[in-house]
Design an enzyme around this catalytic site. Sequence first.
Site, PDB file in Angstrom:
ATOM      1  N   GLY A 116       4.931  17.762  16.918  1.00 31.75           N
ATOM      2  CA  GLY A 116       4.037  16.626  17.098  1.00 31.75           C
ATOM      3  C   GLY A 116       4.597  15.319  16.574  1.00 31.75           C
ATOM      4  N   GLN A 117       5.855  15.357  16.075  1.00 28.78           N
ATOM      5  CA  GLN A 117       6.450  14.143  15.520  1.00 28.78           C
ATOM      6  C   GLN A 117       7.888  13.937  15.996  1.00 28.78           C
ATOM      7  OE1 GLN A 117       6.025  14.052  11.186  1.00 28.78           O
ATOM      8  NE2 GLN A 117       4.216  12.765  11.441  1.00 28.78           N
ATOM      9  N   PRO A 147      11.181  11.487   1.133  1.00 33.92           N
ATOM     10  CA  PRO A 147      10.034  12.054   0.423  1.00 33.92           C
ATOM     11  C   PRO A 147       9.442  13.252   1.154  1.00 33.92           C
ATOM     12  CG  PRO A 147       9.795   9.676   0.742  1.00 33.92           C
ATOM     13  CD  PRO A 147      10.897  10.145   1.639  1.00 33.92           C
ATOM     14  N   GLY A 148       8.890  14.162   0.363  1.00 31.69           N
ATOM     15  CA  GLY A 148       8.026  15.184   0.927  1.00 31.69           C
ATOM     16  C   GLY A 148       6.621  14.623   1.057  1.00 31.69           C
ATOM     17  N   TYR A 149       5.647  15.499   1.108  1.00 32.70           N
ATOM     18  CA  TYR A 149       4.259  15.058   1.271  1.00 32.70           C
ATOM     19  C   TYR A 149       3.742  14.496  -0.050  1.00 32.70           C
ATOM     20  CZ  TYR A 149       4.269  17.185   5.846  1.00 32.70           C
ATOM     21  OH  TYR A 149       4.554  17.485   7.157  1.00 32.70           O
ATOM     22  N   ARG A 157       0.841  -1.196   0.000  1.00 33.24           N
ATOM     23  CA  ARG A 157       0.000   0.000   0.000  1.00 33.24           C
ATOM     24  C   ARG A 157       0.876   1.247   0.000  1.00 33.24           C
ATOM     25  NH1 ARG A 157      -1.826   1.976   5.141  1.00 33.24           N
ATOM     26  NH2 ARG A 157      -3.933   2.052   4.276  1.00 33.24           N
ATOM     27  N   TYR A 195       8.751  10.276  15.241  1.00 34.74           N
ATOM     28  CA  TYR A 195       8.871   9.994  13.814  1.00 34.74           C
ATOM     29  C   TYR A 195      10.108  10.671  13.220  1.00 34.74           C
ATOM     30  CZ  TYR A 195       7.361   9.615   8.910  1.00 34.74           C
ATOM     31  OH  TYR A 195       7.279   9.335   7.562  1.00 34.74           O
TER      32      TYR A 195
END
Length: 240
Positions: free
Chosen positions: A143-144, A177-179, A12, A147
């Site tokens: 918030g990450q 990667p970016g978004y 996925r 991550y």
Amino acid sequence: MGRTAIVTGGTRGLGKAIALALREAGHQVAANYLYDEEEAHAFQREHGIAVYRWDVSDFAACCEGVARVEAELGPVGVLVNNAGITADAMFHKMSEEQWWSVIQTNLGSMFAMTRPVIEGMRARGFGRIVNISSINARKGQAGQCNYAAAKAGIIGFTKSLALENAARNVTVNAVAPGYCDTPMVAAMRPDVLAAITAGIPAGRMGASADIARTVVFLADEAAGFITGATFDVNGGQYLA
């Protein structure tokens, strides 16, 4: 020349695009997954790519999984460490479980997946390891902390492993990667997505294919003089 390639988290999102692109390039692909067995087997039926279930944060499971792939498809020549999770929270509210689950899956998997294949790659004189990092490893993200720390750790791991194995024709590179148009990003609120897109000089979110093409290039024999590098594929959103 096609090789046996493992893509973790390969049924996925970015992993799916990478698995399909590697297969298109002539590799024999094994797509690893952990969750959503129905989706994984639908992917296998639709695309004819073998799927294998194991937890990439579990070293014993990775050893068993790699052994099964090699018994069925042949020695692993390409490894794409793509599997990752998020458990976002501001650090002062982050639980121990949120911290360690992300660290173990996103960073611990670098050891758990790479250790079972590296000796074979060295012995055969060929290997291509591509580790998926993140734009947030480069710039940080509120918030990450978990991550961003894990994804930044991947870059240090990549550079060190590259130095150890360059003389054996085993290259190790990272893609940050970016978004992109993945389910993880699509789960964000529309207003947040709009604000992110507005900050990308290319004027759009990345496509999964943008990342997949980069991975296919790095997996190719022609990329043998590139190692220890991190490729920022983010539309100019952050320039390291």
